[in-house]
Design an enzyme around this catalytic site. Structure first.
Site, PDB file in Angstrom:
ATOM      1  N   TYR A 144       0.863  -0.807  -0.035  1.00 28.01           N
ATOM      2  CA  TYR A 144       0.278   0.153  -0.105  1.00 28.01           C
ATOM      3  C   TYR A 144       0.694   1.182  -0.394  1.00 28.01           C
ATOM      4  O   TYR A 144       2.299   1.354   0.677  1.00 28.01           O
ATOM      5  CB  TYR A 144      -0.768   0.100   1.274  1.00 28.01           C
ATOM      6  CG  TYR A 144      -1.606   1.103   1.421  1.00 28.01           C
ATOM      7  CD1 TYR A 144      -2.312   1.050   0.462  1.00 28.01           C
ATOM      8  CD2 TYR A 144      -1.714   2.170   2.489  1.00 28.01           C
ATOM      9  CE1 TYR A 144      -3.453   2.508   0.235  1.00 28.01           C
ATOM     10  CE2 TYR A 144      -2.416   3.548   2.195  1.00 28.01           C
ATOM     11  CZ  TYR A 144      -3.473   3.457   1.337  1.00 28.01           C
ATOM     12  OH  TYR A 144      -4.387   4.831   1.781  1.00 28.01           O
ATOM     13  N   ASP A 239       9.274   3.132   0.045  1.00 26.88           N
ATOM     14  CA  ASP A 239       8.582   3.452   1.255  1.00 26.88           C
ATOM     15  C   ASP A 239       8.418   3.246   2.260  1.00 26.88           C
ATOM     16  O   ASP A 239       8.221   2.111   2.716  1.00 26.88           O
ATOM     17  CB  ASP A 239       7.446   2.816   0.570  1.00 26.88           C
ATOM     18  CG  ASP A 239       5.562   3.744   0.710  1.00 26.88           C
ATOM     19  OD1 ASP A 239       6.014   4.184   2.274  1.00 26.88           O
ATOM     20  OD2 ASP A 239       4.217   3.864   0.256  1.00 26.88           O
ATOM     21  N   LYS A 267       3.936   9.683   8.233  1.00 30.27           N
ATOM     22  CA  LYS A 267       3.865   9.349   9.748  1.00 30.27           C
ATOM     23  C   LYS A 267       4.308   9.949  11.196  1.00 30.27           C
ATOM     24  O   LYS A 267       4.169  10.776  11.399  1.00 30.27           O
ATOM     25  CB  LYS A 267       3.193   7.782   9.525  1.00 30.27           C
ATOM     26  CG  LYS A 267       2.900   7.317   8.372  1.00 30.27           C
ATOM     27  CD  LYS A 267       1.820   5.620   8.683  1.00 30.27           C
ATOM     28  CE  LYS A 267       0.695   5.767   7.627  1.00 30.27           C
ATOM     29  NZ  LYS A 267       0.120   4.457   7.035  1.00 30.27           N
TER      30      LYS A 267
HETATM   31  C1  LIG Z   1       0.187   4.934   5.505  1.00 33.25           C
HETATM   32  C2  LIG Z   1       0.520   4.931   4.425  1.00 33.25           C
HETATM   33  C3  LIG Z   1       0.848   5.739   2.980  1.00 33.25           C
HETATM   34  C4  LIG Z   1      -0.058   6.991   2.696  1.00 33.25           C
HETATM   35  O1  LIG Z   1       0.104   7.884   4.011  1.00 33.25           O
HETATM   36  P1  LIG Z   1      -1.029   8.467   4.665  1.00 33.25           P
HETATM   37  O2  LIG Z   1      -0.305   9.857   4.846  1.00 33.25           O
HETATM   38  O3  LIG Z   1      -1.935   7.882   5.025  1.00 33.25           O
HETATM   39  O4  LIG Z   1      -1.586   9.350   3.237  1.00 33.25           O
HETATM   40  C5  LIG Z   1       1.773   5.694   1.965  1.00 33.25           C
HETATM   41  N1  LIG Z   1       2.541   4.625   2.382  1.00 33.25           N
HETATM   42  C6  LIG Z   1       3.044   3.323   2.976  1.00 33.25           C
HETATM   43  C7  LIG Z   1       3.398   1.809   3.458  1.00 33.25           C
HETATM   44  C8  LIG Z   1       2.522   3.370   4.369  1.00 33.25           C
HETATM   45  O5  LIG Z   1       1.614   2.715   5.123  1.00 33.25           O
END
Ligand SMILES: *Cc1c(COP(=O)(O)O)cnc(C)c1O
Length: 427
Positions: A144, A239, A267
């Site tokens: 994701y 990511d 985050k």
């Molecule tokens: C949460 C998440 C995102 C997206 O971040 P948002 O602040 O919710 O847009 C992207 N990549 C990973 C791995 C995530 O866990």
């Protein structure tokens, strides 16, 4: 279960907010029942509008590694707010958080802050496409990366199935710019790069997958991606929106000694405020405006209140280094949950790494999305509601990571295990 006031608020919210929520997983569709509405949080605990308190393993889905309302974070955000909440002009704290990020993740020679992880990913891909002059991006099934159009593609069995949109509203042409492979499948990656390597702008990967539940990279997987992208002059994008400052102080890339070309963060670096960041080698990042031709901007990017909360979070993490203790507690929790499940002859797999864990209800070893999906999600839903009854708030969906914070105590763990024993018993 949700209390009376939560139920009433959900009914009311559904009349104004789509599905009663502002992000779908919050609606509890994956576990059934009504969502719990929270009133407050302090440390490892959250309190709902009915006055019930829970030990929290969601942590706002990752940002709250220090727990709720941490005094240092609170003080920093308050002070920043008092000085004016936004200028749309440069401030010192953006520079300071940027430096703190680069000190911990040296591959991020140049950084750009955004307001969400999704924006960071979207922008990093734009940069990768500009840099390579190519369109295709390889992602892994079950990975994701936020709700970026072209990445809302996950399905498609078989090896290199060209994407089918997982979300309505994604033009087929955009989905076709995404290539898919199973996580941890080294041979499939090699095969794909042999035939199409020169068309691939970037590989985007969570260095530890945390959005199919927790799945660690197997030996050689990330190394292979590094070697393949290097050879074909594609970019490797880590990511680290979840893993950044979650596994260690820094990124998974530091601990695993693999240097990606671009990194996405979010985050934790916002300390509970809306923040994302992307960055990488200077020569790549200087393609971004105002230095280069890749346009990317944001009215609230680098917002001083968010930057202050993030900086206070990183400073506190660096000072207190809670990582070893959190990992130890998570390992204990994992072992206890496994032995409880064994005692009840339940087919349960618990994956864990650092301060994250996922309880899967399956016999199969979980190493990619296909094996994760063998989990009995109905059993997870019952387990989840059992925990909730017992005062423990786990993520309300199977394919997520439960997260500990530095604020979780031995007493919290004992309390959690008590609730888990009862939840397993009721299965
Ligand atoms: C949460 C998440 C995102 C997206 O971040 P948002 O602040 O919710 O847009 C992207 N990549 C990973 C791995 C995530 O866990």
């Amino acid at each position: 279960m949700a209390g009376k006031k939560s139920k009433a608020l959900f009914a009311r919210s559904k009349k104004i907010l789509v599905g009663g929520v502002n992000s779908p997983v919050r609606a509890f569709n994956a576990v059934g029942g009504d969502p719990v509405f929270f009133r407050s949080g302090k440390g490892s605990r959250v309190t709902d509008v009915d006055g019930r308190t829970f030990v929290d393993y969601c942590g706002s889905w990752g940002p709250l590694i220090l727990g709720h309302a941490h005094p240092e974070v609170l003080a920093a955000a308050k002070a920043a707010m008092q000085n004016g909440s936004s200028f749309g002009a440069p401030t010192q704290v953006e520079c300071e958080l940027g430096e703190a990020v680069r000190d911990a993740l040296p591959s991020m020679q140049r950084v750009r802050f955004t307001s969400s992880g999704t924006e960071a990913v979207m922008s990093a891909m734009r940069v990768a496409r500009a840099y390579t002059g190519r369109d295709l991006v390889l992602k892994f099934v079950g990975g994701y990366h936020g709700h970026v159009d072209s990445l809302l593609v996950a399905a498609g069995s078989g090896a290199t199935t060209l994407g089918r949109p997982d979300s309505a509203g994604v033009p087929a042409a955009w989905a076709k710019t995404t290539l898919l492979l199973p996580y941890n499948d080294i041979e499939a990656a090699k095969k794909l790069f042999k035939t199409r390597g020169r068309e691939i702008a970037a590989v985007i990967v969570e260095p530890v997958a945390a959005n199919m539940g927790v799945v660690a990279p197997e030996e050689g997987f990330l190394e292979t991606l590094r070697a393949l992208t290097k050879k074909s002059k594609s970019l490797l994008i880590f990511d680290e929106v979840i893993t950044g400052f979650r596994l260690f102080y820094g990124g998974a890339q530091v601990a695993m000694k693999i240097t990606p070309d671009l990194t996405c963060l979010g985050k934790i670096i916002g300390g509970g405020m809306p923040v994302g960041a992307y960055g990488g080698r200077r020569g790549i990042m200087e393609l971004v405006a105002p230095m280069g031709p890749v346009y990317q901007a944001g009215t609230l990017s680098g917002n001083p209140v968010a930057m202050a909360a993030g900086l206070a979070t990183l400073k506190t993490l660096k000072k207190t280094m809670p990582y070893a203790r959190m990992a130890e507690e998570t390992a204990i929790l994992t072992q206890e949950l496994r032995s409880m499940a064994r005692f009840r002859s339940l087919p349960v797999r618990v994956n864990h790494i650092a301060s994250m864990l996922t309880v899967f209800f399956t016999d199969a070893e979980v190493r990619d999305f296909a094996s994760a999906k063998t989990s009995d999600t109905k059993a997870y839903a019952r387990f989840h509601s059992g925990l909730l009854e017992g005062g423990v708030y786990f993520p309300p969906a199977q394919f997520e990571a439960a997260m500990l914070s530095a604020a979780h105590t031995a007493r919290d763990l004992e309390f959690t295990l008590d609730a888990a024993a009862k939840a397993f018993k009721r299965l």
